[in-house]
Design a protein around this motif. Structure first.
Motif, PDB file in Angstrom:
ATOM      1  N   SER A  52       0.815  -1.219   0.000  1.00 28.71           N
ATOM      2  CA  SER A  52       0.000   0.000   0.000  1.00 28.71           C
ATOM      3  C   SER A  52       0.851   1.273   0.000  1.00 28.71           C
ATOM      4  N   ALA A  53       2.144   1.151   0.245  1.00 28.56           N
ATOM      5  CA  ALA A  53       3.043   2.315   0.212  1.00 28.56           C
ATOM      6  C   ALA A  53       3.228   2.840  -1.213  1.00 28.56           C
ATOM      7  N   VAL A  54       2.841   2.016  -2.203  1.00 27.66           N
ATOM      8  CA  VAL A  54       2.921   2.427  -3.605  1.00 27.66           C
ATOM      9  C   VAL A  54       1.526   2.269  -4.199  1.00 27.66           C
ATOM     10  N   PRO A  55       0.658   3.287  -4.025  1.00 33.33           N
ATOM     11  CA  PRO A  55      -0.713   3.194  -4.529  1.00 33.33           C
ATOM     12  C   PRO A  55      -0.766   3.156  -6.065  1.00 33.33           C
ATOM     13  N   ALA A  56      -1.885   2.690  -6.586  1.00 30.06           N
ATOM     14  CA  ALA A  56      -2.094   2.649  -8.035  1.00 30.06           C
ATOM     15  C   ALA A  56      -1.856   4.026  -8.642  1.00 30.06           C
ATOM     16  N   GLU A  64      17.446   3.244   0.114  1.00 26.97           N
ATOM     17  CA  GLU A  64      18.343   2.365   0.868  1.00 26.97           C
ATOM     18  C   GLU A  64      18.531   1.031   0.144  1.00 26.97           C
ATOM     19  N   GLN A  65      17.471   0.554  -0.478  1.00 27.65           N
ATOM     20  CA  GLN A  65      17.532  -0.713  -1.211  1.00 27.65           C
ATOM     21  C   GLN A  65      17.913  -0.514  -2.674  1.00 27.65           C
ATOM     22  N   ARG A  66      18.058   0.741  -3.099  1.00 28.47           N
ATOM     23  CA  ARG A  66      18.407   1.115  -4.470  1.00 28.47           C
ATOM     24  C   ARG A  66      17.385   0.565  -5.475  1.00 28.47           C
ATOM     25  N   LEU A  67      16.103   0.765  -5.136  1.00 31.82           N
ATOM     26  CA  LEU A  67      15.023   0.293  -5.997  1.00 31.82           C
ATOM     27  C   LEU A  67      13.990   1.387  -6.208  1.00 31.82           C
ATOM     28  N   LEU A  68      13.313   1.297  -7.346  1.00 28.64           N
ATOM     29  CA  LEU A  68      12.213   2.189  -7.698  1.00 28.64           C
ATOM     30  C   LEU A  68      11.048   1.272  -8.054  1.00 28.64           C
ATOM     31  N   VAL A  69       9.909   1.458  -7.404  1.00 30.75           N
ATOM     32  CA  VAL A  69       8.732   0.624  -7.676  1.00 30.75           C
ATOM     33  C   VAL A  69       7.602   1.523  -8.152  1.00 30.75           C
ATOM     34  N   ALA A  70       6.947   1.104  -9.228  1.00 37.37           N
ATOM     35  CA  ALA A  70       5.787   1.821  -9.762  1.00 37.37           C
ATOM     36  C   ALA A  70       4.590   0.874  -9.741  1.00 37.37           C
ATOM     37  N   CYS A  71       3.418   1.454  -9.603  1.00 33.32           N
ATOM     38  CA  CYS A  71       2.178   0.685  -9.651  1.00 33.32           C
ATOM     39  C   CYS A  71       1.271   1.346 -10.683  1.00 33.32           C
ATOM     40  N   SER A  72       0.873   0.568 -11.688  1.00 32.51           N
ATOM     41  CA  SER A  72       0.018   1.110 -12.748  1.00 32.51           C
ATOM     42  C   SER A  72      -1.383   1.378 -12.210  1.00 32.51           C
ATOM     43  N   GLN A  73      -2.189   2.067 -12.998  1.00 35.96           N
ATOM     44  CA  GLN A  73      -3.569   2.364 -12.600  1.00 35.96           C
ATOM     45  C   GLN A  73      -4.376   1.086 -12.340  1.00 35.96           C
ATOM     46  N   ASP A  74      -3.992   0.001 -13.028  1.00 34.45           N
ATOM     47  CA  ASP A  74      -4.728  -1.255 -12.815  1.00 34.45           C
ATOM     48  C   ASP A  74      -4.089  -2.138 -11.742  1.00 34.45           C
ATOM     49  N   LYS A  76      -0.842  -3.146 -11.237  1.00 39.22           N
ATOM     50  CA  LYS A  76       0.309  -4.008 -11.544  1.00 39.22           C
ATOM     51  C   LYS A  76       1.601  -3.292 -11.163  1.00 39.22           C
ATOM     52  N   TYR A  77       2.452  -3.989 -10.421  1.00 41.18           N
ATOM     53  CA  TYR A  77       3.711  -3.413  -9.954  1.00 41.18           C
ATOM     54  C   TYR A  77       4.843  -3.718 -10.926  1.00 41.18           C
ATOM     55  N   SER A  78       5.757  -2.772 -11.019  1.00 40.14           N
ATOM     56  CA  SER A  78       7.000  -2.968 -11.769  1.00 40.14           C
ATOM     57  C   SER A  78       8.115  -2.370 -10.924  1.00 40.14           C
ATOM     58  N   ALA A  79       9.297  -2.940 -11.041  1.00 46.92           N
ATOM     59  CA  ALA A  79      10.429  -2.437 -10.262  1.00 46.92           C
ATOM     60  C   ALA A  79      11.645  -2.276 -11.160  1.00 46.92           C
ATOM     61  N   LEU A  80      12.464  -1.310 -10.789  1.00 41.64           N
ATOM     62  CA  LEU A  80      13.683  -0.987 -11.522  1.00 41.64           C
ATOM     63  C   LEU A  80      14.811  -0.735 -10.538  1.00 41.64           C
ATOM     64  N   SER A 106      20.794  13.081 -15.016  1.00 42.52           N
ATOM     65  CA  SER A 106      20.053  12.129 -15.845  1.00 42.52           C
ATOM     66  C   SER A 106      18.644  11.963 -15.285  1.00 42.52           C
ATOM     67  N   ARG A 107      17.700  11.689 -16.197  1.00 44.47           N
ATOM     68  CA  ARG A 107      16.304  11.486 -15.795  1.00 44.47           C
ATOM     69  C   ARG A 107      15.797  10.224 -16.486  1.00 44.47           C
ATOM     70  N   PHE A 108      14.958   9.469 -15.762  1.00 42.79           N
ATOM     71  CA  PHE A 108      14.472   8.180 -16.250  1.00 42.79           C
ATOM     72  C   PHE A 108      12.962   8.080 -16.077  1.00 42.79           C
ATOM     73  N   ASN A 109      12.293   7.368 -16.999  1.00 42.79           N
ATOM     74  CA  ASN A 109      10.878   7.074 -16.886  1.00 42.79           C
ATOM     75  C   ASN A 109      10.691   6.083 -15.742  1.00 42.79           C
ATOM     76  N   VAL A 110       9.759   6.352 -14.815  1.00 41.97           N
ATOM     77  CA  VAL A 110       9.597   5.514 -13.627  1.00 41.97           C
ATOM     78  C   VAL A 110       8.919   4.174 -13.914  1.00 41.97           C
ATOM     79  N   VAL A 111       8.280   4.035 -15.073  1.00 38.05           N
ATOM     80  CA  VAL A 111       7.591   2.784 -15.384  1.00 38.05           C
ATOM     81  C   VAL A 111       8.483   1.826 -16.164  1.00 38.05           C
ATOM     82  N   ASN A 112       9.124   2.323 -17.228  1.00 36.66           N
ATOM     83  CA  ASN A 112       9.929   1.424 -18.064  1.00 36.66           C
ATOM     84  C   ASN A 112      11.433   1.642 -17.932  1.00 36.66           C
TER      85      ASN A 112
END
Length: 142
Positions: A52-56, A64-74, A76-80, A106-112
């Motif tokens: 729930s920390a990453v809402p749709a 700290e974990q060097r991760l980026l997590v995204a949650c789509s509107q439907d 679905k989670y993705s991580a980078l 540098s800038r990156f898209n959070v989903v892909n």
């Protein structure tokens, strides 16, 4: 004699400074497609806490974990990996759908993970992610 030859000490100082400048340039160059990021993705499963920390429709950095997590509107989670592919710095913030690297901009898209603005030109590596018992788990076998 048109001029006096430089003192040996002056020549040696110049050589030392040139060598130091070369090291500085090498430190900022990319040695591979992932810059200086030695391990840009987890080598073992990582518990990121409540899903729930990453809402749709949002994304969150876990610096700290060097991760980026995204949650789509439907839902679905993705991580980078959150390590910049230019020099390995950890991303510092998300603005809209872009994550920022504080070191060189540098800038990156959070989903892909696509590199939107350089100097990074390689996308962020994808990381497997799943929800287990309401918790986000990222990394191998996720």
């Amino acid at each position: 004699m048109p001029g006096k030859a430089p003192a040996r000490r002056t020549v040696l100082k110049g050589a030392a400074l040139a060598g130091t400048a070369g090291l500085g340039a090498a430190a900022c160059s990319t040695e591979s497609d992932l810059g200086h990021a030695e391990n840009p993705t987890p080598t073992a499963p990582v518990d990121l806490g409540d899903a729930s920390a990453v809402p749709a429709g949002s994304a969150k950095l876990f610096r700290e974990q060097r991760l980026l997590v995204a949650c789509s509107q439907d839902g679905k989670y993705s991580a980078l990996s959150a390590q910049c592919t230019h020099a390995g710095c950890v991303l510092d913030k998300i603005e809209g759908d872009e994550a920022n690297c504080p070191c060189h901009g540098s800038r990156f898209n959070v989903v892909n993970g696509a590199a939107i603005e350089g100097p990074a030109s390689v996308p962020l590596p994808k990381v497997p992610v799943r929800v287990e018992n309401g918790k986000l788990i990222a990394g191998p076998k996720a």
